[in-house]
Design a protein around this motif. Structure first.
Motif, mmCIF file in Angstrom:
data_model
loop_
_atom_site.group_PDB
_atom_site.id
_atom_site.type_symbol
_atom_site.label_atom_id
_atom_site.label_comp_id
_atom_site.label_asym_id
_atom_site.label_seq_id
_atom_site.Cartn_x
_atom_site.Cartn_y
_atom_site.Cartn_z
ATOM 1 N N CYS A 177 0.749 -1.325 0.076
ATOM 2 C CA CYS A 177 -0.101 0.182 -0.027
ATOM 3 C C CYS A 177 0.949 1.286 -0.024
ATOM 4 C CB CYS A 177 -0.798 -0.058 1.210
ATOM 5 S SG CYS A 177 -0.307 -0.383 2.782
ATOM 6 N N SER A 178 1.268 1.524 -1.159
ATOM 7 C CA SER A 178 2.478 2.659 -1.176
ATOM 8 C C SER A 178 1.726 3.975 -0.918
ATOM 9 C CB SER A 178 2.974 2.756 -2.434
ATOM 10 O OG SER A 178 3.567 1.550 -2.851
ATOM 11 N N PHE A 179 0.578 4.250 -0.998
ATOM 12 C CA PHE A 179 -0.476 5.346 -0.832
ATOM 13 C C PHE A 179 -1.439 5.449 0.329
ATOM 14 C CE2 PHE A 179 0.758 4.791 -5.381
ATOM 15 C CZ PHE A 179 1.720 5.687 -5.556
ATOM 16 N N ALA A 180 -1.063 4.486 1.118
ATOM 17 C CA ALA A 180 -1.774 4.387 2.494
ATOM 18 C C ALA A 180 -1.741 5.773 3.222
ATOM 19 C CB ALA A 180 -1.500 3.091 3.268
ATOM 20 N N MET A 181 -0.722 6.485 3.333
ATOM 21 C CA MET A 181 -0.451 7.616 4.071
ATOM 22 C C MET A 181 -0.495 8.805 3.349
ATOM 23 S SD MET A 181 1.809 6.311 7.122
ATOM 24 C CE MET A 181 3.218 6.161 6.075
ATOM 25 N N SER A 182 -1.180 9.762 3.617
ATOM 26 C CA SER A 182 -1.093 11.036 2.876
ATOM 27 C C SER A 182 -0.387 12.061 3.448
ATOM 28 C CB SER A 182 -2.338 11.537 2.588
ATOM 29 O OG SER A 182 -3.210 11.575 3.752
ATOM 30 N N GLY A 183 -0.608 12.454 4.903
ATOM 31 C CA GLY A 183 0.072 13.628 5.369
ATOM 32 C C GLY A 183 0.979 13.261 6.651
ATOM 33 N N SER A 184 1.597 12.096 6.549
ATOM 34 C CA SER A 184 2.128 11.528 7.676
ATOM 35 C C SER A 184 3.581 11.565 7.407
ATOM 36 C CB SER A 184 1.768 10.315 8.466
ATOM 37 O OG SER A 184 0.138 10.095 8.756
ATOM 38 N N SER A 185 4.559 11.678 8.345
ATOM 39 C CA SER A 185 5.894 11.541 8.005
ATOM 40 C C SER A 185 6.275 10.119 8.450
ATOM 41 C CB SER A 185 6.651 12.602 8.965
ATOM 42 O OG SER A 185 6.346 12.313 10.211
ATOM 43 N N CYS A 186 7.332 9.739 7.901
ATOM 44 C CA CYS A 186 7.834 8.192 7.940
ATOM 45 C C CYS A 186 9.277 8.315 8.073
ATOM 46 C CB CYS A 186 7.396 7.545 6.994
ATOM 47 S SG CYS A 186 8.038 5.757 6.546
ATOM 48 N N CYS A 187 9.888 7.524 8.747
ATOM 49 C CA CYS A 187 11.595 7.069 8.790
ATOM 50 C C CYS A 187 11.651 5.730 9.215
ATOM 51 C CB CYS A 187 11.961 8.279 9.497
ATOM 52 S SG CYS A 187 11.645 8.237 11.403
ATOM 53 N N SER A 188 12.662 5.380 8.699
ATOM 54 C CA SER A 188 13.273 4.095 8.824
ATOM 55 C C SER A 188 14.316 3.797 10.059
ATOM 56 C CB SER A 188 13.758 3.339 7.649
ATOM 57 O OG SER A 188 14.219 1.962 7.745
ATOM 58 N N TYR A 189 14.114 3.133 10.773
ATOM 59 C CA TYR A 189 15.197 2.678 11.801
ATOM 60 C C TYR A 189 15.414 1.280 12.197
ATOM 61 C CZ TYR A 189 16.971 3.134 16.766
ATOM 62 O OH TYR A 189 17.507 3.161 17.885
ATOM 63 N N TYR A 190 16.593 1.039 12.534
ATOM 64 C CA TYR A 190 17.051 -0.443 12.860
ATOM 65 C C TYR A 190 17.320 -0.412 14.359
ATOM 66 C CZ TYR A 190 19.172 -5.096 13.679
ATOM 67 O OH TYR A 190 19.174 -6.123 13.963
ATOM 68 N N PRO A 191 16.494 -1.032 15.045
ATOM 69 C CA PRO A 191 17.005 -0.727 16.712
ATOM 70 C C PRO A 191 18.020 -1.681 17.136
ATOM 71 C CG PRO A 191 15.167 -2.115 16.421
ATOM 72 C CD PRO A 191 15.424 -1.621 15.134
#
Length: 335
Positions: A177-191
């Motif tokens: 679902c590439s377009f599931a979010m419209s106005g939210s920010s996203c970042c990738s993190y490996y704990p």
């Protein structure tokens, strides 16, 4: 069981004593032989093999009480943070994939639900796979370092700092679902640890986990992203377990352990042994150990005592009973 032996004795006039003894021995054999059948080999469509077990005493004691099979044949993994549905288990590349119902999914869109961080009991020889990647949404940039990372960090996250990559591939290409979010920010993190997940969630609205599944295609298309948490596990291999599973030794057995001492046992159709099936001469266990699953603990010893008591009682009654050619009257009846 002892009561049933006594009741059988009342009918001693109906059958020869040797037939009754044979019946008792067959009943006892059925009980002892059933020990090895208590190890279920699947839960739903998921195979259960060593080092795991869903019945107590099966598999390795390192993973005791880790897996549970529900009445609806759903396999669950127990962790300190809860119980999680197991999607699959791979044994040749040892890992488990679980799903977390509290994590964000495509259907949520911009509607974020309360969530909790996933955690593992590392004493159980589990660890979060390096093939996992966590996506955090709507993080506070005052508390979290949100900035683009170089491509190098996507392939070697352990060599980069703890910042959350706002330009990651997965943030730009959410699986399914590439377009599931419209106005939210996203970042990738490996704990690097469970604690870092908990800290991140204090300053982010929600998160989800994506793992890279190996599909066997030529690089760079050998992995595909899928939602879930990949957990790598170790397979404790011992000489006794290898001997137990050896098909050349009477068809092989199942590696297990004593439920009280947690010492190794080879679970076979004939009973429990400390080495391999058919090893009758070395510390045979099928009559005196606590059997697997804990549901019939002590039955073997009790069964042997019951048979002995039953035979003694039958002999005693036989010696006192008058011979009447099988005819029962008020003078010779037992009750």
């Amino acid at each position: 069981m002892l009561w049933s032996l006594m009741m059988m004795a009342f009918h001693v006039k109906q059958k020869p004593i040797f037939l009754i003894i044979i019946q008792l021995i067959n009943s006892f054999s059925t009980i002892t032989n059933s020990q090895s059948t208590l190890c279920r080999t699947s839960c739903g469509s998921i195979p259960i093999q060593y080092p795991f077990g869903i019945d107590d005493g099966c598999g390795s004691p390192y993973y005791r009480y880790i897996l549970a099979c529900s009445d609806s044949q759903k396999l669950e993994l127990r962790t300190p943070s809860g119980r999680y549905l197991v999607h699959n288990i791979t044994y040749y590349d040892p890992h488990i994939v679980v799903t977390d119902p509290f994590m964000w999914n495509c259907q949520d869109g911009d509607n974020y639900r309360p969530t909790r961080p996933f955690s593992l009991d590392t004493s159980k020889r589990f660890k979060l796979s390096a093939q996992n990647e966590y996506l955090f949404f709507n993080c506070s940039e005052d508390k979290v370092i949100v900035k683009p990372k170089p491509i190098f960090c996507e392939h070697f996250p352990e060599r980069c700092d703890s910042s959350c990559d706002s330009a990651s591939y997965l943030c730009r290409h959410l699986p399914v679902c590439s377009f599931a979010m419209s106005g939210s920010s996203c970042c990738s993190y490996y704990p690097k640890a469970t604690e870092s997940l908990r800290l991140m969630l204090q300053y982010c609205t929600s998160y989800t986990s994506v793992y890279w599944r190996n599909v066997g295609a030529p690089q760079p298309y050998d992995q595909l992203p899928e939602y879930g948490i990949r957990i790598d596990f170790d397979v404790p291999v011992t000489t006794r377990c290898l001997q137990c599973q050896d098909q050349s030794k009477s068809g092989g057995g199942t590696c297990g352990f004593d439920t009280q001492t947690q010492s190794f046992l080879c679970l076979c159709k004939e009973g429990n042994f400390t080495t391999h099936c058919k090893d009758y001469d070395i510390a045979r266990h099928n009559r005196n150990v606590h059997v697997i699953a804990g549901t019939v603990t002590g039955i073997s010893a009790f069964g042997a005592l019951g048979i002995g008591a039953g035979i003694w009682y039958i002999k005693k009654v036989r010696a006192k009973a008058p011979v009447t050619c099988g005819v029962q009257n008020n003078e010779n009846r037992l009750f």
